[in-house]
Design a protein around this motif. Structure first.
Motif, mmCIF file in Angstrom:
data_model
loop_
_atom_site.group_PDB
_atom_site.id
_atom_site.type_symbol
_atom_site.label_atom_id
_atom_site.label_comp_id
_atom_site.label_asym_id
_atom_site.label_seq_id
_atom_site.Cartn_x
_atom_site.Cartn_y
_atom_site.Cartn_z
ATOM 1 N N CYS B 28 16.170 -44.356 13.981
ATOM 2 C CA CYS B 28 16.417 -42.930 14.215
ATOM 3 C C CYS B 28 16.393 -42.622 15.707
ATOM 4 C CB CYS B 28 15.340 -42.089 13.546
ATOM 5 S SG CYS B 28 15.623 -41.807 11.831
ATOM 6 N N ILE B 29 15.384 -43.146 16.377
ATOM 7 C CA ILE B 29 15.228 -42.827 17.803
ATOM 8 C C ILE B 29 16.387 -43.423 18.597
ATOM 9 C CG2 ILE B 29 13.765 -43.175 19.812
ATOM 10 C CD1 ILE B 29 11.395 -43.102 17.896
ATOM 11 N N ARG B 30 16.769 -44.670 18.262
ATOM 12 C CA ARG B 30 17.899 -45.291 18.961
ATOM 13 C C ARG B 30 19.166 -44.474 18.734
ATOM 14 N NH1 ARG B 30 15.978 -51.033 18.470
ATOM 15 N NH2 ARG B 30 14.531 -51.006 20.245
ATOM 16 N N ALA B 31 19.335 -43.996 17.478
ATOM 17 C CA ALA B 31 20.555 -43.237 17.169
ATOM 18 C C ALA B 31 20.589 -41.935 17.953
ATOM 19 C CB ALA B 31 20.621 -42.951 15.673
ATOM 20 N N VAL B 32 19.439 -41.279 18.061
ATOM 21 C CA VAL B 32 19.438 -40.011 18.788
ATOM 22 C C VAL B 32 19.666 -40.275 20.281
ATOM 23 C CG1 VAL B 32 17.082 -39.454 19.483
ATOM 24 C CG2 VAL B 32 18.453 -37.720 18.464
ATOM 25 N N ALA B 33 19.226 -41.437 20.748
ATOM 26 C CA ALA B 33 19.482 -41.807 22.147
ATOM 27 C C ALA B 33 20.974 -42.023 22.369
ATOM 28 C CB ALA B 33 18.718 -43.074 22.500
ATOM 29 N N LEU B 34 21.602 -42.747 21.417
ATOM 30 C CA LEU B 34 23.045 -42.997 21.526
ATOM 31 C C LEU B 34 23.810 -41.685 21.495
ATOM 32 C CD1 LEU B 34 25.346 -45.012 21.605
ATOM 33 C CD2 LEU B 34 25.256 -45.115 19.109
ATOM 34 N N GLN B 35 23.356 -40.788 20.600
ATOM 35 C CA GLN B 35 24.006 -39.487 20.501
ATOM 36 C C GLN B 35 23.938 -38.747 21.841
ATOM 37 O OE1 GLN B 35 22.195 -36.510 17.887
ATOM 38 N NE2 GLN B 35 24.179 -36.301 16.894
ATOM 39 N N GLY B 36 22.733 -38.751 22.432
ATOM 40 C CA GLY B 36 22.569 -38.079 23.714
ATOM 41 C C GLY B 36 23.454 -38.695 24.787
ATOM 42 N N LEU B 152 15.125 -32.912 19.107
ATOM 43 C CA LEU B 152 16.092 -33.453 20.061
ATOM 44 C C LEU B 152 17.526 -33.261 19.566
ATOM 45 C CD1 LEU B 152 14.397 -36.746 21.211
ATOM 46 C CD2 LEU B 152 14.778 -34.673 22.517
ATOM 47 N N MET B 153 17.730 -33.400 18.228
ATOM 48 C CA MET B 153 19.071 -33.167 17.698
ATOM 49 C C MET B 153 19.477 -31.717 17.889
ATOM 50 S SD MET B 153 19.085 -35.393 14.260
ATOM 51 C CE MET B 153 20.692 -34.979 13.655
ATOM 52 N N LEU B 154 18.516 -30.818 17.680
ATOM 53 C CA LEU B 154 18.789 -29.396 17.909
ATOM 54 C C LEU B 154 19.225 -29.178 19.357
ATOM 55 C CD1 LEU B 154 18.504 -26.471 16.812
ATOM 56 C CD2 LEU B 154 16.156 -26.526 17.599
ATOM 57 N N GLU B 155 18.507 -29.804 20.283
ATOM 58 C CA GLU B 155 18.850 -29.669 21.704
ATOM 59 C C GLU B 155 20.225 -30.270 21.981
ATOM 60 O OE1 GLU B 155 17.487 -28.359 24.356
ATOM 61 O OE2 GLU B 155 15.504 -27.755 23.675
ATOM 62 N N ASN B 156 20.556 -31.401 21.320
ATOM 63 C CA ASN B 156 21.871 -32.018 21.500
ATOM 64 C C ASN B 156 22.969 -31.058 21.056
ATOM 65 O OD1 ASN B 156 20.949 -34.345 22.590
ATOM 66 N ND2 ASN B 156 21.091 -35.564 20.724
ATOM 67 N N GLY B 157 22.726 -30.402 19.915
ATOM 68 C CA GLY B 157 23.716 -29.444 19.422
ATOM 69 C C GLY B 157 23.944 -28.325 20.424
ATOM 70 N N ILE B 158 22.838 -27.829 20.995
ATOM 71 C CA ILE B 158 22.959 -26.755 21.970
ATOM 72 C C ILE B 158 23.689 -27.249 23.215
ATOM 73 C CG2 ILE B 158 21.633 -25.224 23.467
ATOM 74 C CD1 ILE B 158 19.546 -25.115 21.242
ATOM 75 N N PHE B 159 23.444 -28.509 23.569
ATOM 76 C CA PHE B 159 24.114 -29.083 24.743
ATOM 77 C C PHE B 159 25.632 -29.100 24.533
ATOM 78 C CE2 PHE B 159 25.805 -32.626 27.175
ATOM 79 C CZ PHE B 159 25.263 -32.394 28.422
ATOM 80 N N ILE B 160 26.077 -29.466 23.292
ATOM 81 C CA ILE B 160 27.525 -29.493 23.029
ATOM 82 C C ILE B 160 28.107 -28.112 23.282
ATOM 83 C CG2 ILE B 160 29.326 -29.988 21.342
ATOM 84 C CD1 ILE B 160 27.427 -31.744 19.879
ATOM 85 N N PHE B 161 27.408 -27.095 22.796
ATOM 86 C CA PHE B 161 27.923 -25.748 23.010
ATOM 87 C C PHE B 161 27.964 -25.417 24.502
ATOM 88 C CE2 PHE B 161 28.187 -21.215 23.126
ATOM 89 C CZ PHE B 161 28.986 -20.911 22.050
ATOM 90 N N GLY B 162 26.922 -25.867 25.205
ATOM 91 C CA GLY B 162 26.837 -25.579 26.633
ATOM 92 C C GLY B 162 28.000 -26.164 27.420
#
Lengths: 473, 212
Positions: B28-36, B152-162
């Motif tokens: 999970c953590i690796r995936a969220v890192a890749l996503q970021g 962190l996923m929530l923050e990633n989503g907000i980053f996409i919008f940003g």
């Protein structure tokens, strides 16, 4: 000049990291508090020109004055408090308290929504170690809830800020989140995005402020943290979050959508008062009771601004009254808790006979916060009530009065059984000490003054604040 | 350019599903890192090369793709957990809910009054879907550290919008936001460590002494 309000506490925090002496480190806090209040008075008198990033207007001046006074009181209290807690040490709490002051000041003076967000998020992070000061199971649970809920809440506020920015994308010029720029271009903003942005701002900062139903971290965090941290959170941080919401209201008002913002605030305000009333009746824990009282007063603030006009004036006055009275109540509740080694009514009885000064101030503070004359909150709540009637909402006024009465009875039952009656045993560990009693007493005296006499400069300040919030365009 | 963006966002959404369906924390953590890290490319692929977009991309890559995952991996090494994610509802049910919210995000985004529709048309639904998946994770998992992943996923989503907003946020503020995120995760890691010490577990179900 203005930026020194942020830089000086940060420098003192760095100094506190290298100082090896416990007592001297504690004294850095009142030093910072005195410098801060002195600078704030100088800055307010000098009226500097608002810059692009930081600046002062009527709203931020009010909040800045209130939080500096409260912080000074808490800082002196901290000296004796930390002297009693030598075993726990102050290597972490002192720098955190100083950075907390810096971040709070930055949030207040910032004129850019992004910068303000950064400062508010910083207060969340540095207050986590403050809540965890006692290092037991209960405090870690409270810290985790606080950290996660407030981080998610603040993330939603960020989304709200982005929606507000996106509402300006269609225009011709380059988009900025600078407050004055937003206020100037507000009429051209895309309405649906602006509305969505305001709602997310309200939900996000409302979590931080503790409006129901977003308050669930509040009783835990306030009850398990040291009293002076509770005072700073309930009086300082909530006020700052409220200011952040008011910035959103300003933009909405400039865009001609004040009514929608007011309705949202009114709904949340009444709901917060209702939830507080429900949980305050038969509340056996004196600090949880104070936390629900904080939820109630955040509700009153939101309701006042939601009604508008005279009620907004009352709400801004109430902002000052609530912050100072909450400070006084939390600090004395901490004294009572220490003396009985408990904050539950099972053990806490007859505090007046055991701690005459602290319990006396606590009892008087309770009368003040529930709106008994001649204290400040009476005046501000009465003004809000008059505003509600003047706005033509008799039903809301009735609900407001019934909820206030319920809360008075519920809180009174808890406070009276804690202070009156026979004390179960006389504690030899803790007696009233000068610095643990004088700050709450002075805060209470200030609240009394605000109730008896309102100086003209304050009145002008409040009126200017109302004018900022309600632009008729 | 749109092709690259669509590909990136597609992978991001697939990673949402991977995280929702994965039973292993480290994965999970690796995936969220890749996503970021993938998201960090977006400012450049959308706005082209400029100081602002390069700075933002570099900062986001460093913080979201490297430092924060490293902090989280260190935290779980310290509290010695490797195994399951311990969901409150089964992984299949979570995946199903994730699929529903993603569909809902795409349908909802179609209704929104978007400006520069061609660009925003893919970004906004992906952003909404990632935020909702983050919320799902926050609500359905028992381990405190999985909640941090959800945050962190929530923050990633907000980053996409940003990314849509290009220059509205000055670079200094963007940097401060990323730094705040890093420190927040750092503090969460410390708190996790103490939770583990007090309760010999980081199941948040144990954190239930405080209530009315």
């Amino acid at each position: 000049m203005l930026i020194s309000l942020v830089l000086i506490p940060v420098c003192l925090a760095a100094l506190s990291l290298v100082l090896p002496w416990h007592q001297l480190r504690s004294w850095l806090l009142p030093t910072a508090g005195i410098i801060q209040l002195g600078l704030v008075v100088l800055v307010v008198l000098a009226k500097p020109q608002a810059g692009e990033w930081i600046g002062l207007d009527a709203l931020s001046t009010l909040v800045l004055l209130v939080t500096s006074i409260l912080y000074l009181g808490c800082a002196f209290y901290a000296v004796d408090y930390l002297a009693l807690r030598q075993d726990r040490g102050n290597r972490i709490i002192v720098p955190c308290l100083l950075v907390f002051l810096a971040a709070m000041s930055l949030a207040i003076i910032s004129r850019h929504l992004g910068l303000m967000w950064v400062a508010v998020e910083t207060t969340t992070i540095v207050s986590a170690p403050l809540i965890y000061y006692n290092r037991n199971r209960l405090s870690i649970e409270a810290t985790w809830k606080y950290l996660l809920l407030c981080s998610v809440g603040i993330a939603l506020a960020m989304l709200g800020i982005m929606f507000v920015a996106y509402s300006a994308v269609g225009g011709q010029t380059e988009v900025s989140l600078q407050l004055d720029w937003l206020l100037d271009t507000a009429p051209q903003l895309s309405k649906p995005w602006l509305h969505a942005g305001f709602i997310f701002l309200l939900v996000g900062y409302g979590t931080k402020m503790g409006l129901a139903p977003l308050h669930s971290w509040k009783p835990d965090a306030y009850a398990e943290s040291p009293a002076l941290v509770g005072a700073l959170l309930a009086g300082g941080l909530t006020t700052v979050s409220f200011l952040a919401i008011l910035r959103g209201v300003q933009v909405m008002s400039a865009a001609g959508d004040l009514i929608m913002a007011q309705q949202a605030l009114m709904g949340l305000g009444l709901f917060s008062m209702l939830i507080a009333a429900i949980f305050m009746v038969r509340q056996p824990d004196i600090k949880r009771m104070l936390a629900y009282s904080s939820v109630e007063h955040m509700g009153i603030l939101a309701l006042g601004v939601g009604i508008g006009g005279l009620a907004t004036f009352g709400a801004l006055l109430h902002l000052a009254n609530n912050a100072l009275t909450k400070g006084c109540l939390f600090l004395t509740a901490g004294n009572i808790q220490r003396s009985y080694a408990s904050k539950n009514l099972r053990e806490v009885r007859g505090a007046l006979s055991c701690l005459p000064l602290s319990a006396g101030i606590f009892l008087t503070g309770f009368l003040a916060i529930t709106g008994a004359p001649p204290f400040g909150p009476f005046l501000s709540e009465f003004t809000i009530l008059r505003g509600i009637f003047a706005g033509g909402h008799p039903w809301i006024a009735a609900a407001f009065l019934i909820l206030l009465a319920t809360i008075f009875i519920g809180m009174g039952a808890t406070v009276l059984s804690a202070t009156q009656g026979e004390s179960p045993r006389v504690s030899a560990q803790f007696r009233d000490r000068l610095l643990l009693v004088a700050p709450p007493l002075l805060l209470l005296a200030l609240v009394l003054c605000l109730g008896i006499y309102m100086p003209d400069p304050l009145k002008e300040l409040l009126e200017a604040g109302v004018a900022l919030l309600e632009v008729t365009s | 350019m749109t092709d690259i963006n669509s590909m990136l966002l597609l992978v991001v959404i697939l990673l949402n599903f991977f995280i929702l369906g994965s039973a292993r924390l480290v994965a999970c953590i690796r995936a969220v890192a890749l996503q970021g890290a993938l998201l960090a490319l977006l400012p450049v692929t959308i706005h082209g090369f400029s100081i602002h977009s390069l700075g933002l991309a570099g900062g986001a890559f460093l913080f979201k793709g490297v430092l924060i995952p490293w902090l989280l991996l260190r935290a779980i090494r310290e509290v010695r957990i490797r195994r399951e994610v311990e969901p409150l509802i089964s992984l299949v049910a979570t995946l199903f809910l994730g699929a529903m919210t993603t569909v809902a995000a795409f349908l909802f985004a179609d209704q929104l009054p978007l400006i520069h529709a061609s660009q925003a048309g893919v970004l906004v639904p992906a952003s909404l879907a990632t935020m909702l998946a983050g919320f799902l994770l926050l609500m359905t998992r028992r381990k405190a550290i999985t909640q941090v992943v959800g945050y962190l996923m929530l923050e990633n989503g907000i980053f996409i919008f940003g990314v849509l907003l290009s220059t509205a946020m000055p670079l200094v503020v963007e940097a401060a936001i990323l730094l705040d995120l890093l420190v927040a995760v750092f503090v969460m890691g410390i708190v996790l460590n103490h939770v583990n010490r007090e309760f010999s577990s980081i199941n948040i179900e144990r954190l239930s002494a405080l209530k009315e």
